[in-house]
Design an enzyme around this catalytic site. Structure first.
Site, PDB file in Angstrom:
ATOM      1  N   CYS A  30       1.242  -1.023  -0.353  1.00 43.97           N
ATOM      2  CA  CYS A  30      -0.471   0.114   0.043  1.00 43.97           C
ATOM      3  C   CYS A  30       1.171   1.360  -0.004  1.00 43.97           C
ATOM      4  O   CYS A  30       1.674   2.041   0.925  1.00 43.97           O
ATOM      5  CB  CYS A  30      -1.281  -0.051   1.091  1.00 43.97           C
ATOM      6  SG  CYS A  30      -1.711   1.136   1.232  1.00 43.97           S
ATOM      7  N   CYS A  33       0.329   3.422   2.443  1.00 40.47           N
ATOM      8  CA  CYS A  33       0.575   2.986   3.981  1.00 40.47           C
ATOM      9  C   CYS A  33       2.067   3.437   4.125  1.00 40.47           C
ATOM     10  O   CYS A  33       2.848   3.263   5.342  1.00 40.47           O
ATOM     11  CB  CYS A  33       0.401   1.964   4.510  1.00 40.47           C
ATOM     12  SG  CYS A  33      -0.773   1.237   4.002  1.00 40.47           S
TER      13      CYS A  33
END
Length: 128
Positions: A30, A33
């Site tokens: 991600c 993230c």
């Protein structure tokens, strides 16, 4: 205090055993993230009285499913075992600092009263 890694097995004891716990639900694939990770780590260093924890949603699947994670990153903040903040998306440093200040400033007696009132309005049989 540096950021700690949570597992399905350590999640509940960490939440119940600490005053304030911030949990970053993330995954290695991600991009947002990975962008949020250093912001979260700096917050951890600046606020050692708050547990900053990360839970890898790919490696640990039970807790993300149980708490309803549908997007990552998601930040959940618990104070005295009560979920007081829940937001998907990477926060910039200033916004994360606002969350920290807001959570620190909460009157938990008022939060519990409000939760009980909402529970009563819904007709729940049990109140927190």
């Amino acid at each position: 205090m540096s950021t700690i890694e949570l597992t399905d097995d350590t999640f509940e004891s960490t939440i119940s055993g600490n005053d304030i716990v911030m949990v970053d639900f993330w995954a290695s694939w991600c991009g947002p993230c990975l962008q949020f990770a250093p912001v979260f780590e700096r917050s951890s260093e600046a606020n050692p009285e708050i547990v900053h924890a990360k839970l890898d949603t790919e490696a640990q699947r039970r807790i993300p499913a149980a708490v309803g994670i549908t997007a990552i990153p998601t930040l959940m903040v618990f104070r005295e075992g009560v979920l007081v903040f829940n937001q998907a998306g990477a926060l910039p440093a200033a916004a994360l600092a606002q969350v920290v200040d807001g959570v620190k400033g909460l009157d938990m007696d008022e939060v519990r009263k409000e939760m009980a009132a909402q529970s009563n309005e819904r007709g729940d049989e049990t109140t927190p």
